[in-house]
Scaffold this motif. Structure first.
Motif, mmCIF file in Angstrom:
data_model
loop_
_atom_site.group_PDB
_atom_site.id
_atom_site.type_symbol
_atom_site.label_atom_id
_atom_site.label_comp_id
_atom_site.label_asym_id
_atom_site.label_seq_id
_atom_site.Cartn_x
_atom_site.Cartn_y
_atom_site.Cartn_z
ATOM 1 N N SER A 597 34.806 35.352 32.470
ATOM 2 C CA SER A 597 35.505 33.940 32.246
ATOM 3 C C SER A 597 36.806 33.609 32.991
ATOM 4 O O SER A 597 37.030 34.454 34.084
ATOM 5 N N PRO A 598 37.092 32.405 33.060
ATOM 6 C CA PRO A 598 38.055 32.095 33.796
ATOM 7 C C PRO A 598 39.411 32.512 33.764
ATOM 8 O O PRO A 598 40.116 32.406 34.656
ATOM 9 N N ASP A 599 39.604 33.360 32.653
ATOM 10 C CA ASP A 599 40.813 33.889 32.439
ATOM 11 C C ASP A 599 40.865 35.305 32.994
ATOM 12 O O ASP A 599 41.734 36.268 32.513
ATOM 13 N N ALA A 600 39.963 35.585 33.657
ATOM 14 C CA ALA A 600 39.846 37.033 33.927
ATOM 15 C C ALA A 600 41.132 37.413 35.051
ATOM 16 O O ALA A 600 41.579 36.546 35.635
ATOM 17 N N ALA A 601 41.720 38.771 34.859
ATOM 18 C CA ALA A 601 42.573 39.053 35.717
ATOM 19 C C ALA A 601 42.237 39.462 37.145
ATOM 20 O O ALA A 601 42.720 39.315 38.189
ATOM 21 N N ILE A 602 40.952 40.380 37.029
ATOM 22 C CA ILE A 602 40.512 40.880 38.260
ATOM 23 C C ILE A 602 39.131 40.862 38.162
ATOM 24 O O ILE A 602 38.344 41.068 37.124
ATOM 25 N N ALA A 603 38.422 40.589 39.587
ATOM 26 C CA ALA A 603 37.075 40.520 39.579
ATOM 27 C C ALA A 603 36.597 40.899 40.905
ATOM 28 O O ALA A 603 37.130 40.164 41.756
ATOM 29 N N LEU A 657 32.649 44.382 38.948
ATOM 30 C CA LEU A 657 33.451 45.018 38.056
ATOM 31 C C LEU A 657 34.695 44.195 37.725
ATOM 32 O O LEU A 657 35.262 43.500 38.629
ATOM 33 N N ALA A 658 34.944 43.840 36.395
ATOM 34 C CA ALA A 658 36.137 42.816 36.199
ATOM 35 C C ALA A 658 37.025 43.527 34.989
ATOM 36 O O ALA A 658 36.548 44.021 34.169
ATOM 37 N N LYS A 670 34.716 45.312 32.392
ATOM 38 C CA LYS A 670 33.298 44.825 32.135
ATOM 39 C C LYS A 670 32.615 44.974 33.379
ATOM 40 O O LYS A 670 32.872 44.761 34.648
ATOM 41 N N LEU A 671 31.381 45.661 33.346
ATOM 42 C CA LEU A 671 30.667 46.091 34.258
ATOM 43 C C LEU A 671 29.457 45.295 34.277
ATOM 44 O O LEU A 671 28.678 45.368 33.344
ATOM 45 N N VAL A 672 28.832 44.464 35.410
ATOM 46 C CA VAL A 672 27.557 43.809 35.277
ATOM 47 C C VAL A 672 26.640 44.182 36.577
ATOM 48 O O VAL A 672 27.325 44.247 37.586
ATOM 49 N N ILE A 739 24.931 44.327 31.368
ATOM 50 C CA ILE A 739 26.337 44.149 30.801
ATOM 51 C C ILE A 739 26.779 45.292 30.195
ATOM 52 O O ILE A 739 26.518 45.817 29.147
ATOM 53 N N VAL A 740 27.909 46.066 30.778
ATOM 54 C CA VAL A 740 28.461 47.215 30.157
ATOM 55 C C VAL A 740 29.956 46.844 29.776
ATOM 56 O O VAL A 740 30.847 46.259 30.772
#
Length: 859
Positions: A597-603, A657-658, A670-672, A739-740
């Motif tokens: 999402s656009p609100d992610a802190a780290i990606a 990884l986010a 979140k792991l994709v 997606i994990v």
């Protein structure tokens, strides 16, 4: 056997034991034995029987003299082979003089001489006793006391282990171990405080006036007390730190150790080299440990409010300094063509005299207003703020004589390596200015002209270095030989460096506009590296086998245009990238970003080449390092799958990884992962779980189960720990991706983000941060924007700590770094300010142990 038979046997045994043969029987037996062993007996056997070790030892003297009968000599030799006690006695006796006694010669005795000898011996013994007591003897008593424990800590000693509580004592040989999520504070006997992080193990010892903290693993922060004698040492597996009064952190892990200093200074000894670290400095014992922001190394401390306050003030200074205009970019260089042709390292920086003067004014202003900074400066710096003003003023005055660029060039190899700094002169009077500013006893800078340089000794070394002032250039170096080489080259004009391949790479950086350029000929540096030990040679071979041995050039650039920073890094290889160097794929759309999402802190997202090919590379590297072929058959048999064909070959090479959602009480990670065949991959995971459960479970073993469920038409899977009943992770499959996440709700949000198209990759904020270049896509992207996470957290906090955190968070702004792989290189770029807010706020909150806001504030 009945009772009567047993009684008869006991009586017969006692009768045999009591029957002692007479001498005649012994002699007859000896004769028969000698004949059986073909030993010639020329005389009767001794009438004295050998019944014990004492009897054998009585025969040592005739045995050594060679007069013992052969039969007895054989018995002695046989006994010495079987009896260690007698053998030791025999060897001790052999040191004696077995010759006939002689009358010792006598000499006149001098009582006065004997008195002096006795007095000297007494003085020597007393001196040795005091030296031993003062410097070597382990003094009795407690080494440290546990001042506080947050969580659980355990004593590990030779007598076993037990849980510790506040007030517990640590003696020589004891070890303290902290549990997961726990911290402890120790007070040493000299008053020093040692904060111990979770999962850390250490012991405390003493030798004379010195104390040692032996950190086996984990992290600690030391507030060393000032000592009138002796030192406090912190020892890890690969380094030793010596201090007398300072605040510093030490972290010992798998890769090595890292030391960072907040106040004072420390001496770090590693691999025979000593380095002195000052406030803000850090050192790692391994090249694979990259620098870490200083603040993060103190964020877990119980005194972090003090440390965070200092960091907040420094961040404010940094933010204000960032507003100072950076010198204008340079698009050419007269010095590039005139450095030595064999230059391996080239650094170009602008003339920063005016910039440093303005930055110092900002720092001095902040220092005058901030008690935290004043305390930090007083504890960690020998110089006063006035001394800093003096140094900056000298640099500013000298800079007015120089051109717009200073070049540092390193050339040669081994003992012939030389380093020099060059600059053009734009006005006369530089020699007099240098002599006035720096030719004092403290700086020791020797100012030379060309005539004086010609007469100088090439092997001479000055404490403060040399400055060669020419008509149009000035050269700084600590070597006369290097100055002579550079002087001769400047007289000749162009060296040919700029027209070589390495020089052309640097010239292209000038054409883009130069701010700061760092260029290294990595291939030549690697070739010049010596491998003096077998271990170093093995590391060199492993480096070559990894594909990184083909590194050619590193070109790093930083420039600013209208206050907007531009950072670019180019890592070039000699030919097509191979093995590890080839793992980063070429630029392409990164589909995993669609689930963030656009609100992610780290990606952090990256594209790799075929994971099956990566598995082949790993096997090839391992085989080359061991000198024999390595395969996965044993691991495959144990896991009941083919790691390469069932696992790696089913991955698509798109990974992400986010941190996308709340961080408390559980971080919303979140792991994709891209998968080629979801059904086959799920079957592989099921078989892998069964194989894990079929293995022998130890005391800490945990069997797992994969539990499927369906919501709507979407299948979900939960990985449950059967020992605790806790769901460790959830996963699902969508459009070729797995997606994990820790909760199923996060999976649903990820699917909704992808379906709606309202993802991070499509947001205007994200795209505005992307570098301005010709790339449509990238191979890897690292993004951070911690404000959405921190703002709601900080709004619930109050107190001085929260104020400091808010000051740090105010400097937070989104940043992004993009990288892309080419056939023979890897490039990275960013138009963000990479320095400033550095995760300290988030780290401080997370390291508070996930406590409530009230608990956090009251600490």
């Amino acid at each position: 056997m009945n009772h009567y038979d047993r009684s008869l046997l006991d009586r017969a045994t006692r009768a045999l034991q009591a029957d002692v043969p007479n001498d005649e029987a012994i002699n007859a037996a000896a004769v028969r034995t000698a004949k059986g062993l073909c030993i010639d007996m020329n005389h009767e056997a001794s009438s004295t029987a050998i019944r014990s070790c004492d009897d054998v030892q009585q025969l040592f003297k005739p045995y050594r003299a060679g007069v013992l009968p052969e039969a007895r000599a054989l018995l002695v030799r046989t006994h010495l082979q079987d009896c260690g006690v007698c053998l030791r006695r025999f060897r001790e006796a052999s040191a004696l003089d077995w010759e006939a006694p002689r009358i010792a010669s006598t000499s006149p005795r001098h009582p006065q001489l004997w008195g002096w000898a006795l007095a000297f011996s007494c003085v020597l013994l007393v001196s040795a006793f005091f030296v031993y007591k003062a410097y070597w003897q382990v003094p009795p008593g407690v080494r440290a006391e546990v001042q506080s424990i947050d969580g659980s800590a355990y004593l590990v000693s030779v007598n076993g282990g037990r849980q510790l509580s506040s007030g517990a004592k640590l003696s020589e040989g004891d070890q303290l171990r902290t549990a997961s999520g726990s911290h402890a504070v120790l007070r040493l006997s000299d008053g020093s405080l040692v904060e111990v992080d979770q999962r850390s193990t250490l012991g405390v010892g003493a030798r004379g006036r010195n104390a040692t903290v032996a950190l086996d693993q984990g992290a600690l922060i030391v507030q060393a007390a000032h000592r009138s004698s002796g030192h406090l040492y912190v020892r890890t597996r690969d380094c030793r730190i010596a201090v007398t009064g300072t605040v510093f952190s030490v972290n010992s892990g798998i890769k090595g150790s890292r030391v960072a200093v907040l106040r004072g200074s420390v001496d770090v000894a590693h691999s025979g080299v000593h380095a002195v670290l000052h406030p803000g400095d850090q050192m790692a014992t391994s090249d694979s440990l990259s620098p870490e922001p200083l603040a993060e190394q103190f964020a877990w401390s119980s005194d972090r409010q003090e440390y965070i306050g200092i960091m907040a003030q420094l961040a404010n200074v940094e933010h204000r300094i960032a507003q100072v205009p950076f010198p204008q970019s340079r698009y050419s260089s007269d010095l590039l063509a005139r450095v030595p042709a064999d230059t391996l390292l080239y650094i170009s920086i602008p003339n920063l005299g005016d910039y440093l003067s303005q930055a110092n004014a900002i720092f001095q202003d902040q220092l005058n207003q901030s008690p935290e900074l004043q305390q930090w400066w007083a504890h960690g710096h020998k110089q006063s703020p006035a001394d800093l003003n003096t140094i900056v003023a000298k640099i500013h005055d000298v800079s007015q004589y120089l051109g717009d660029e200073i070049v540092v060039a390193a050339s040669g190899e081994g003992d012939q390596r030389g380093v020099a700094a060059l600059a053009q002169i734009q006005r006369s009077g530089l020699a007099a200015e240098l002599q006035q500013q720096f030719s004092d006893a403290n700086s020791g800078l020797v100012v030379l002209d060309e005539a004086a340089l010609g007469a100088a000794n090439p092997t001479a070394m000055a404490h403060g270095g040399y400055a060669l002032v020419r008509d149009h250039e000035v050269v700084f170096s600590n070597s006369i030989a290097t100055l002579k080489q550079i002087n001769a080259q400047l007289d000749q004009g162009a060296s040919g460096f700029a027209t070589g391949d390495f020089g052309k790479q640097i010239g292209a950086a000038y054409e883009r506009g130069a701010g700061i350029i760092l260029a290294a000929n990595l291939h030549a540096m690697i070739q010049n590296r010596t491998t003096r030990t077998l271990q170093a040679a093995a590391k060199a071979r492993a480096f070559e086998n990894s594909g990184l041995g083909d590194l050619q050039y590193l070109i790093a650039e930083h420039r600013e245009s209208n206050g907007v920073p531009q950072n670019h890094l180019n890592l070039q290889f000699a030919g097509t990238r191979q093995r590890m160097a080839s793992w980063l794929a070429g630029p392409a759309p990164i589909g995993s970003l669609d689930y963030v999402s656009p609100d992610a802190a780290i990606a952090v997202a990256a594209l790799s080449k075929d994971p099956a090919a990566i598995a082949d590379d790993l096997l090839a590297i391992a085989s080359a390092s061991k000198g024999t072929k390595v395969d996965l058959s044993e691991i495959d048999a144990k896991l009941q799958i083919s790691v390469r064909d069932d696992l790696m070959a089913n991955l698509g090479g798109d990974f992400l990884l986010a941190l996308d959602g709340p961080v408390l009480p559980t971080p919303s990670w979140k792991l994709v992962i891209q998968v080629n065949n979801a059904g086959q991959f799920e079957n592989t995971l099921e078989r892998l779980a069964q194989a894990i459960n079929s293995q022998e479970q130890g005391a800490k073993g945990h069997a797992i189960a994969i539990e499927p469920s369906v919501v709507g038409s979407q299948p979900y899977y939960a990985i449950r720990d059967l020992a605790t009943g806790i769901v460790k992770a959830n996963y699902t499959f969508s459009n070729g991706f797995m997606i994990v996440a820790p909760q199923r709700a996060l999976l649903m949000e990820a699917l909704q983000t992808q379906a709606s198209g309202n993802s991070l990759a499509r947001s205007t904020t994200f795209r505005a941060l992307l570098p301005h270049d010709q790339n449509e896509n990238y191979s890897a992207i690292a993004y951070q924007n911690l404000s959405p996470v921190l703002t709601p957290l900080l709004s619930q906090l109050s107190g001085t700590t929260a104020d400091a955190l808010r000051k740090l968070a105010a400097d937070s702004r989104p940043t992004i770094v993009c990288a892309w792989g080419k056939d023979s290189g890897i490039e990275a770029a960013s138009d963000s300010r990479l320095f400033g807010f550095d995760f300290l706020t988030l780290g401080a909150i997370l390291n508070s142990g996930n406590k409530s806001a009230g608990q956090f504030v009251n600490r």
